[in-house]
Design a protein around this motif. Structure first.
Motif, short mmCIF file in Angstrom:
data_model
loop_
_atom_site.label_atom_id
_atom_site.label_comp_id
_atom_site.label_asym_id
_atom_site.label_seq_id
_atom_site.Cartn_x
_atom_site.Cartn_y
_atom_site.Cartn_z
N TRP A 259 63.17 -38.67 -53.70
CA TRP A 259 62.57 -37.78 -54.67
C TRP A 259 63.42 -36.56 -54.99
O TRP A 259 63.56 -36.21 -56.19
CB TRP A 259 61.17 -37.36 -54.21
CG TRP A 259 60.19 -38.49 -54.27
CD1 TRP A 259 59.66 -39.18 -53.22
CD2 TRP A 259 59.65 -39.10 -55.44
NE1 TRP A 259 58.82 -40.18 -53.65
CE2 TRP A 259 58.79 -40.15 -55.02
CE3 TRP A 259 59.80 -38.87 -56.79
CZ2 TRP A 259 58.09 -40.95 -55.92
CZ3 TRP A 259 59.10 -39.66 -57.70
CH2 TRP A 259 58.26 -40.69 -57.27
N PRO A 260 64.03 -35.89 -54.03
CA PRO A 260 64.93 -34.79 -54.41
C PRO A 260 66.12 -35.26 -55.25
O PRO A 260 66.55 -34.54 -56.16
CB PRO A 260 65.39 -34.24 -53.05
CG PRO A 260 64.28 -34.58 -52.11
CD PRO A 260 63.79 -35.92 -52.57
N ALA A 261 66.65 -36.45 -54.94
CA ALA A 261 67.78 -36.96 -55.74
C ALA A 261 67.35 -37.23 -57.18
O ALA A 261 68.06 -36.90 -58.14
CB ALA A 261 68.34 -38.22 -55.10
N LEU A 262 66.17 -37.85 -57.36
CA LEU A 262 65.66 -38.12 -58.70
C LEU A 262 65.38 -36.82 -59.44
O LEU A 262 65.69 -36.69 -60.64
CB LEU A 262 64.39 -38.97 -58.61
CG LEU A 262 63.79 -39.44 -59.94
CD1 LEU A 262 64.78 -40.26 -60.73
CD2 LEU A 262 62.50 -40.24 -59.68
N THR A 263 64.84 -35.85 -58.75
CA THR A 263 64.57 -34.54 -59.36
C THR A 263 65.87 -33.88 -59.82
O THR A 263 65.95 -33.34 -60.93
CB THR A 263 63.85 -33.62 -58.35
OG1 THR A 263 62.63 -34.25 -57.93
CG2 THR A 263 63.53 -32.27 -58.98
N ALA A 264 66.88 -33.92 -58.98
CA ALA A 264 68.16 -33.31 -59.33
C ALA A 264 68.78 -33.98 -60.54
O ALA A 264 69.33 -33.32 -61.43
CB ALA A 264 69.11 -33.38 -58.13
N LEU A 265 68.69 -35.32 -60.59
CA LEU A 265 69.26 -36.05 -61.73
C LEU A 265 68.57 -35.66 -63.03
O LEU A 265 69.24 -35.39 -64.04
CB LEU A 265 69.11 -37.56 -61.49
CG LEU A 265 69.48 -38.46 -62.69
CD1 LEU A 265 70.97 -38.32 -63.02
CD2 LEU A 265 69.13 -39.91 -62.39
N VAL A 266 67.26 -35.61 -63.02
CA VAL A 266 66.52 -35.29 -64.23
C VAL A 266 66.76 -33.85 -64.67
O VAL A 266 67.00 -33.57 -65.85
CB VAL A 266 65.01 -35.54 -64.02
CG1 VAL A 266 64.20 -35.03 -65.21
CG2 VAL A 266 64.75 -37.03 -63.82
N ILE A 267 66.74 -32.91 -63.73
CA ILE A 267 66.97 -31.51 -64.09
C ILE A 267 68.38 -31.31 -64.62
O ILE A 267 68.61 -30.60 -65.61
CB ILE A 267 66.71 -30.60 -62.88
CG1 ILE A 267 65.21 -30.59 -62.54
CG2 ILE A 267 67.20 -29.18 -63.15
CD1 ILE A 267 64.86 -29.78 -61.33
N ALA A 268 69.36 -31.97 -64.00
CA ALA A 268 70.74 -31.86 -64.48
C ALA A 268 70.88 -32.41 -65.90
O ALA A 268 71.55 -31.82 -66.75
CB ALA A 268 71.68 -32.60 -63.53
N ALA A 269 70.21 -33.56 -66.16
CA ALA A 269 70.27 -34.14 -67.51
C ALA A 269 69.60 -33.23 -68.53
O ALA A 269 70.11 -33.05 -69.65
CB ALA A 269 69.59 -35.52 -67.50
#
Length: 507
Positions: A259-269
């Motif tokens: 979940w933190p990895a998915l969150t980071a990906l979406v926020i970065a995008a």
């Protein structure tokens, strides 16, 4: 400024005196006009009961050649596999952390279904926001048409899973506590941490889904609809606190990474697509209005200057989101297609006035600053899978079609649908391009109940104008009714989806 656009003005008006739009009536069109030059580059086509093609203007002669290889769909397939892999991972978090035999009665079953639907809903929300990020690499990889279609489908799925999560969890707690469903729902919302914010997030998602229905969307001003749609970001913030505070499957060894990895990906995008890319684009090019030119009934073109326009990564057929920094319109952003292929001197977009904001754009003064985002869309010649193309336009859809014609190969056919002759814009430009690029332009003019327009989107009518239609890439842009009718006809004629290119404006 006048000198800069003089060449274009010459092109627009060079043939104004020599070209007259034929009316859609056999009584007002000389009976011999199509016989003098059966295959002239540009014609207003009329239905015929004697010509073998069914059209008095005649069909374009077919030049046989070997079609190139079919387009591959590897990017789409890989994207779908990645999506389902992530979905399976989110569900497996519950599986890994649930002991065997833990689901042994109705209350535990309801709780299990509620947790699974909650995990699925959380994952879908992240994917939805990723698709709304406008990062250029995602659109180029997948394609605007598929992104829009997936966005709509996932939006419905997201609302269903979130509501199912709330219902099953509440029902499971109610069975365990031996209380009523409504009483338990009130207890959950008022006592558990972050439940008020989760309830607000659910309400936002349901409201967005309701206004996204086509009927409701057409009733709302675009600016209001778009502003409400952006509250999806607020739903993420409100819902994420609930997931962290009460999520039973978000703190295990796998979940603490996933979940933190998915969150980071979406926020970065989101940061890259919504902030970094637009800021770099506008600092580099510094767009401003150069001239506004009337094109026809309620239609006008906006020419724009800018710095280093030869470095702009735009192609004919793409669109950009434009924010004209006027006193009354700076807060509104609208998607408009480029109506001419980009060049190093100017950009052009063409607008049909359909509301107060678009009507006021015609009154802009030269020098008005412009904030742009994009370019967006894969409605480009580079997406061709065949040697030849068919371009079908209706209404304001002629803007990207006219631009595309500049990049299309010889023997391209353009079908331009309009209700009245005075609605045909860019006619002189289309005919000039047809001569220079060995293309063909066919105007189908009249109301939807006239014989020719009724015949156009039938298998026999389409084959009469384009006998080799299933060996062409077909680019469609126009009102939804025209696009839907054309797609249905093309499918009847066995035109593969890979050869059909639609121009949906992004969300």
């Amino acid at each position: 400024m006048d000198q800069q656009f003089q060449t274009f003005e010459d092109q627009r008006y060079a043939r104004e005196d020599s070209v007259e739009v034929a009316r859609y009536s056999t009584e007002t069109v000389p009976p011999e006009w199509w016989q003098n030059d059966a295959y002239q580059r540009s014609d207003v086509v009329l239905e015929s009961h004697t010509d073998p093609t069914g059209w008095k203007a005649g069909a374009v002669p077919i030049i046989d050649d070997r079609p190139p290889a079919e387009a591959t769909s590897g990017n789409r397939l890989l994207t779908v596999l990645l999506f389902f892999a992530g979905l399976a991972t989110s569900v497996s978090l519950w599986l890994f952390e649930t002991e065997a035999g833990a689901v042994n009665d109705l209350p535990t079953l309801m709780m299990a279904v509620g947790r699974i639907t909650g995990l699925v809903g959380g994952y879908l929300l992240f994917i939805q926001l990723l698709m709304m990020s406008r990062v250029s690499w995602l659109e180029e990889w997948v394609g605007a048409r598929d992104l829009l279609r997936w966005h709509r489908w996932l939006g419905t799925s997201l609302v269903v899973t979130v509501l199912a999560h709330a219902v099953f969890i509440t029902y499971g707690y109610a069975l365990t506590a031996e209380s009523g469903f409504v009483d338990q729902a009130v207890t959950i919302v008022t006592t558990l941490p972050e439940m008020l914010s989760a309830t607000a997030a659910t309400g936002i998602l349901v409201f967005i889904s309701l206004i996204s229905i086509r009927f409701a969307r057409t009733k709302l001003p675009y600016e209001l609809w778009h502003l409400i749609h952006l509250t999806g970001y607020l739903a993420l913030l409100l819902g994420y606190g609930h997931q962290v505070a009460t999520g039973a499957n978000l703190s295990g060894p796998f979940a603490s990474v996933f979940w933190p990895a998915l969150t980071a990906l979406v926020i970065a995008a989101l940061v890259w697509g919504r902030l970094v890319e637009p800021l770099w684009l506008n600092v580099r090019h510094r767009f401003e209005v150069a001239e506004v030119v009337a094109e026809g009934a309620n239609t006008f073109s906006i020419y724009m200057d800018g710095k280093k326009l030869d470095k702009l990564p735009a192609q004919a057929g793409q669109f950009m989101r434009w924010r004209f920094l006027t006193r009354n319109g700076w807060w509104q952003s609208h998607p408009f297609s480029l109506s001419a292929a980009p060049n190093s001197e100017w950009l052009r977009l063409t607008v049909t006035a359909v509301g107060g904001h678009t009507a006021r754009l015609a009154e802009m003064e030269p020098g008005t600053p412009v904030w742009a985002e994009g370019p967006f869309g894969t409605f480009t010649a580079q997406r061709r899978t065949r040697r030849r193309a068919l371009l079908i336009a209706g209404g304001s859809g002629i803007a990207p079609i006219r631009a595309l014609l500049e990049d299309m190969p010889p023997d391209t056919i353009v079908i331009y649908r309009a209700s009245r002759p005075d609605e045909l814009v860019f006619r002189a430009e289309l005919e000039d391009l047809a001569e220079r690029r060995d293309a063909w332009v066919r105007y189908v003019v009249g109301s939807r109940n006239d014989p020719g327009p009724r015949r156009l989107f039938t298998p026999t009518g389409m084959l009469g104008l384009v006998p080799d239609v299933n060996r062409r890439d077909v680019y469609l842009c126009g009102p939804p009714g025209l696009v839907d009718a054309a797609v249905a006809t093309l499918r009847e004629l066995d035109v593969p989806d890979s050869q059909m290119h639609l121009d949906p404006f992004e969300f």
